[in-house]
Scaffold this motif. Structure first.
Motif, PDB file in Angstrom:
ATOM      1  N   ASP A  39     -23.813 -80.868   8.028  1.00 37.19           N
ATOM      2  CA  ASP A  39     -23.045 -81.637   8.997  1.00 37.19           C
ATOM      3  C   ASP A  39     -22.553 -80.813  10.112  1.00 37.19           C
ATOM      4  OD1 ASP A  39     -22.963 -83.711   7.048  1.00 37.19           O
ATOM      5  OD2 ASP A  39     -21.218 -82.960   5.932  1.00 37.19           O
ATOM      6  N   GLU A  85     -28.230 -83.137   8.764  1.00 42.43           N
ATOM      7  CA  GLU A  85     -28.584 -84.501   8.434  1.00 42.43           C
ATOM      8  C   GLU A  85     -27.845 -85.594   9.098  1.00 42.43           C
ATOM      9  OE1 GLU A  85     -28.231 -84.696   4.141  1.00 42.43           O
ATOM     10  OE2 GLU A  85     -30.074 -83.383   3.808  1.00 42.43           O
ATOM     11  N   GLN A  86     -26.715 -85.105   9.508  1.00 45.09           N
ATOM     12  CA  GLN A  86     -25.731 -86.042  10.552  1.00 45.09           C
ATOM     13  C   GLN A  86     -25.162 -84.727  11.560  1.00 45.09           C
ATOM     14  OE1 GLN A  86     -23.128 -88.383   7.947  1.00 45.09           O
ATOM     15  NE2 GLN A  86     -22.603 -86.736   6.744  1.00 45.09           N
ATOM     16  N   ARG A 145     -21.046 -90.333  15.220  1.00 46.92           N
ATOM     17  CA  ARG A 145     -21.989 -89.827  14.390  1.00 46.92           C
ATOM     18  C   ARG A 145     -23.206 -90.163  14.654  1.00 46.92           C
ATOM     19  NH1 ARG A 145     -22.407 -91.286   7.931  1.00 46.92           N
ATOM     20  NH2 ARG A 145     -22.820 -93.037   8.899  1.00 46.92           N
ATOM     21  N   SER A 146     -24.283 -89.409  14.480  1.00 41.92           N
ATOM     22  CA  SER A 146     -25.713 -89.699  14.631  1.00 41.92           C
ATOM     23  C   SER A 146     -26.259 -89.060  13.540  1.00 41.92           C
ATOM     24  CB  SER A 146     -26.285 -89.173  15.970  1.00 41.92           C
ATOM     25  OG  SER A 146     -27.634 -89.842  16.055  1.00 41.92           O
ATOM     26  N   THR A 147     -27.357 -89.854  12.763  1.00 34.63           N
ATOM     27  CA  THR A 147     -28.091 -89.188  11.570  1.00 34.63           C
ATOM     28  C   THR A 147     -29.290 -88.933  11.894  1.00 34.63           C
ATOM     29  OG1 THR A 147     -28.648 -91.384  11.015  1.00 34.63           O
ATOM     30  CG2 THR A 147     -26.528 -90.789  10.234  1.00 34.63           C
TER      31      THR A 147
END
Ligand SMILES: CC(C)(COP(=O)(O)OP(=O)(O)OC[C@H]1O[C@@H](n2cnc3c(N)ncnc32)[C@H](O)[C@@H]1OP(=O)(O)O)[C@@H](O)C(=O)NCCC(=O)NCCS
Length: 162
Positions: free
Chosen positions: A71, A106-107, A149-151
């Motif tokens: 994260d 992952e994000q 947030r971007s993943t």
């Protein structure tokens, strides 16, 4: 004159602190924080510079950082006022996101001003797949922050380099 990304060493702490102060004013990090951050392996910083040579230091056009981990977090992102609106913020954000994804994120999260002062940044983040996932009331001394947030799934979709 062409620009290039460089990794700011701890000896750049003073220059980074001065740039940060010009861009963020009262919200800027103090010199001691920059000295600590640029010597840390917990985050990666990049500066976009232009010019420089034997007799002159290069000019800092933009400065940003991203934390390591699954994260990750965009810790700071700023472009010199005179250099805005030319795609530099997007270029720097792409660079930081690539560092995060390549490092196993992952994000990626960030905080951004909820009001008018954050409009350009929110727009920029939206172009890279960031979505609002929460808010922090009063985060900026009287102004709310939005958490975005971007993943990893956005990597290829939003980055023209892929
Ligand atoms: C946010 C910031 C980094 C953007 O840098 P930049 O180099 O101007 O960014 P870019 O040129 O790549 O893109 C800016 C985008 O925002 C848009 N924009 C500019 N002002 C805007 C506004 N007031 N409202 C909405 N969109 C705006 C531009 O049109 C551009 O979008 P486009 O590419 O779709 O046309 C820069 O304005 C800055 O340093 N601001 C002060 C510090 C800051 O707020 N940092 C973010 C902290 S979360």
């Amino acid at each position: 004159m062409s620009s290039r990304f460089v990794i700011p060493r701890p000896s750049w702490a003073g220059r980074c602190a001065a740039f940060d102060d010009r861009v963020f004013g009262a919200e800027a990090w103090p010199l001691a924080v920059w000295e600590h951050e640029l010597g840390s392996t917990a985050a990666s910083y990049r500066v976009l510079v232009r010019g420089g040579g034997i007799a002159a230091l290069p000019e800092i056009l933009a400065l940003g950082g991203v934390s390591a981990g699954v994260d990750a977090e965009i810790l700071t992102l700023g472009v010199a006022e005179a250099a805005r609106g030319q795609g530099i913020g997007g270029e720097l954000l792409d660079e930081l996101l690539e560092i995060a994804w390549a490092g196993g994120a992952e994000q990626v999260f960030l905080e951004v001003r909820a009001g008018e002062a954050g409009a350009a940044a929110r727009h920029l983040y939206g172009t890279r797949g960031f979505e609002i996932v929460g808010e922090r009331p009063n985060y900026y001394h009287g102004e709310d922050a939005l958490i975005m947030r971007s993943t990893l799934g956005n990597r290829e979709h939003y980055n023209p380099r892929h």
